[in-house]
Scaffold this motif. Structure first.
Motif, PDB file in Angstrom:
ATOM      1  N   THR A   1       0.846  -1.199   0.000  1.00  0.00           N
ATOM      2  CA  THR A   1       0.000   0.000   0.000  1.00  0.00           C
ATOM      3  C   THR A   1       0.879   1.245   0.000  1.00  0.00           C
ATOM      4  N   VAL A   2       1.929   1.230   0.814  1.00  0.00           N
ATOM      5  CA  VAL A   2       2.872   2.355   0.852  1.00  0.00           C
ATOM      6  C   VAL A   2       3.520   2.536  -0.529  1.00  0.00           C
ATOM      7  N   GLU A   3       3.943   1.420  -1.127  1.00  0.00           N
ATOM      8  CA  GLU A   3       4.578   1.470  -2.454  1.00  0.00           C
ATOM      9  C   GLU A   3       3.655   2.093  -3.495  1.00  0.00           C
ATOM     10  N   PHE A   4       2.410   1.613  -3.553  1.00  0.00           N
ATOM     11  CA  PHE A   4       1.495   2.114  -4.573  1.00  0.00           C
ATOM     12  C   PHE A   4       1.075   3.550  -4.313  1.00  0.00           C
ATOM     13  N   SER A   5       0.827   3.914  -3.082  1.00  0.00           N
ATOM     14  CA  SER A   5       0.446   5.311  -2.815  1.00  0.00           C
ATOM     15  C   SER A   5       1.576   6.245  -3.226  1.00  0.00           C
ATOM     16  N   GLY A   6       2.829   5.838  -3.003  1.00  0.00           N
ATOM     17  CA  GLY A   6       3.959   6.657  -3.444  1.00  0.00           C
ATOM     18  C   GLY A   6       4.020   6.766  -4.960  1.00  0.00           C
ATOM     19  N   ALA A   7       3.858   5.646  -5.646  1.00  0.00           N
ATOM     20  CA  ALA A   7       3.896   5.642  -7.116  1.00  0.00           C
ATOM     21  C   ALA A   7       2.768   6.481  -7.704  1.00  0.00           C
ATOM     22  N   TRP A   8       1.625   6.483  -7.045  1.00  0.00           N
ATOM     23  CA  TRP A   8       0.477   7.242  -7.541  1.00  0.00           C
ATOM     24  C   TRP A   8       0.526   8.721  -7.141  1.00  0.00           C
ATOM     25  N   GLY A   9       1.524   9.103  -6.336  1.00  0.00           N
ATOM     26  CA  GLY A   9       1.626  10.493  -5.892  1.00  0.00           C
ATOM     27  C   GLY A   9       0.548  10.867  -4.901  1.00  0.00           C
ATOM     28  N   ALA A  10       0.117   9.906  -4.117  1.00  0.00           N
ATOM     29  CA  ALA A  10      -1.018  10.088  -3.204  1.00  0.00           C
ATOM     30  C   ALA A  10      -0.549  10.300  -1.766  1.00  0.00           C
ATOM     31  N   ASP A  11      -1.376  10.976  -0.997  1.00  0.00           N
ATOM     32  CA  ASP A  11      -1.197  11.001   0.449  1.00  0.00           C
ATOM     33  C   ASP A  11      -1.665   9.647   0.978  1.00  0.00           C
ATOM     34  N   LEU A  12      -1.023   9.173   2.051  1.00  0.00           N
ATOM     35  CA  LEU A  12      -1.385   7.882   2.622  1.00  0.00           C
ATOM     36  C   LEU A  12      -1.920   8.067   4.032  1.00  0.00           C
ATOM     37  N   VAL A  13      -3.053   7.426   4.293  1.00  0.00           N
ATOM     38  CA  VAL A  13      -3.635   7.400   5.632  1.00  0.00           C
ATOM     39  C   VAL A  13      -3.575   5.961   6.119  1.00  0.00           C
ATOM     40  N   ASP A  14      -2.969   5.752   7.282  1.00  0.00           N
ATOM     41  CA  ASP A  14      -2.815   4.439   7.902  1.00  0.00           C
ATOM     42  C   ASP A  14      -3.937   4.266   8.931  1.00  0.00           C
TER      43      ASP A  14
END
Length: 178
Positions: A137-150
């Motif tokens: 999830t961290v990998e994909f959110s970074g690739a998509w340029g997204a903010d991540l909420v855990d």
């Protein structure tokens, strides 16, 4: 006013799922219907999303869950101009790792696009999601340029997670739209 398009995942979102509850409570929310929820085909799912986005007047917000998140990423890669011009923001919740789920009929959705989405995006993940390891999830959110909420240990962030209408998710969407 921004139209909100709801994109459920594999097998659709049932009556107790937060996506369904949001639709019931707000007339601006409309589900992107798929021909086959049990045997999804990437081309059909992205075509349905494209049709829904282009049929709406003005900009839209996308609220996707599980396979719906992967549909958004694939559609944005296929239609970058339309995505940039017509999508205001996306809330992507509990993306499904179709590259690592061989027991489900999701192979047409591979590979998962790994390019920045052309609109503001928040990915919401869970540390014990059975369909996507948190590290991915961290990998994909970074690739998509997204903010991540855990969300911590929230399972697949669906009806089984006991979120009800998930007010925190609504706040996340509201933040994206302000």
């Amino acid at each position: 006013m921004t139209q909100v398009l709801v994109l459920p995942g594999y097998e659709n979102s049932g009556p107790g799922h937060w996506q369904t509850l949001w639709e019931r409570e707000n007339p601006r929310y409309r589900r992107v219907e798929q021909r086959d929820w049990s045997f999804p085909q990437a081309g059909e799912w992205t075509a349905a999303l494209h049709e829904a986005v282009t049929a709406t007047s003005g900009q839209v917000a996308l609220v996707a869950h599980s396979l719906g998140c992967i549909t958004v990423a694939r559609w944005a890669a296929e239609h970058p101009g339309t995505a940039r011009d017509l999508v205001r923001a996306a809330l992507l919740v509990a993306p499904a790792d179709v590259e690592r789920l061989p027991d489900l009929p999701l192979g047409s959705f591979t590979p998962i696009p790994r390019r920045a989405l052309p609109f503001r995006t928040t990915v919401v993940g869970s540390r014990n999601d059975p369909y996507m390891a948190f590290e991915r999830t961290v990998e994909f959110s970074g690739a998509w340029g997204a903010d991540l909420v855990d969300l911590g240990d929230a399972g697949h962030i669906n009806a089984d997670s006991g979120l009800g209408s998930w007010p925190e998710g609504r706040r996340l969407l509201d933040d994206l739209l302000t």
